[in-house]
Design an enzyme around this catalytic site. Sequence first.
Site, PDB file in Angstrom:
ATOM      1  N   CYS A 139     -45.030 -17.612 -14.681  1.00  0.00           N
ATOM      2  CA  CYS A 139     -46.254 -18.269 -14.184  1.00  0.00           C
ATOM      3  C   CYS A 139     -45.988 -19.707 -13.743  1.00  0.00           C
ATOM      4  CB  CYS A 139     -47.335 -18.244 -15.254  1.00  0.00           C
ATOM      5  SG  CYS A 139     -47.785 -16.583 -15.770  1.00  0.00           S
ATOM      6  N   HIS A 140     -45.307 -20.474 -14.576  1.00  0.00           N
ATOM      7  CA  HIS A 140     -45.107 -21.890 -14.271  1.00  0.00           C
ATOM      8  C   HIS A 140     -43.653 -22.327 -14.432  1.00  0.00           C
ATOM      9  CE1 HIS A 140     -49.391 -21.471 -15.393  1.00  0.00           C
ATOM     10  NE2 HIS A 140     -49.514 -22.065 -14.236  1.00  0.00           N
ATOM     11  N   GLY A 141     -42.751 -21.396 -14.722  1.00  0.00           N
ATOM     12  CA  GLY A 141     -41.326 -21.705 -14.724  1.00  0.00           C
ATOM     13  C   GLY A 141     -40.735 -22.213 -16.023  1.00  0.00           C
TER      14      GLY A 141
END
Length: 175
Positions: A139-141
């Site tokens: 999702c956000h790394g």
Amino acid sequence: MTTEASSDPTRRDFLYIATGAVAAVGAAATVWPLVAQMNPDASTIAAGAPIQVDLAPIASGQDIKVFWRGKPIYIMNRTAKQVEEARAVELSSLPDPATDQDRTKEGHEQWLVVIGICTHLGCIPIAHEGKYDGFFCPCHGSQYDSSGRIRQGPAPANLPVPPYQFVSDSKIQIG
């Protein structure tokens, strides 16, 4: 005038036995729901009951996901290389410093048990992904190493370790 008692069953004997059997079945049918309602429902059991997990089928380098209290729990059987790499990390390089020894049980260092919820926004990370052979949150790394420690990305903390214990060499109890 005297009558002799007959040892042969009569219609009246049959009616007594049939009435008693129906009464017993009726009493059981009445009591059953009253006793059953005293048991905790499934949501109560799921909310806090400990679970036991058999580790025997998990090969070295593999992981499984189980659910406890509605949360995904990753159980990873780490290879010797993964354990060695996790222990070689400098604590000063970690955003949330924690040793690998603090995140595993003594004598069972190859087993990592973590709650599989990203500490950034609650996504579910993917195991054996990312640069550190640990967990990757697409999702956000956020990237976690093979000890579940945050190494890179926006997540502020390591993957939490749930309360667990070994009940035998091949079985754990979570909760």
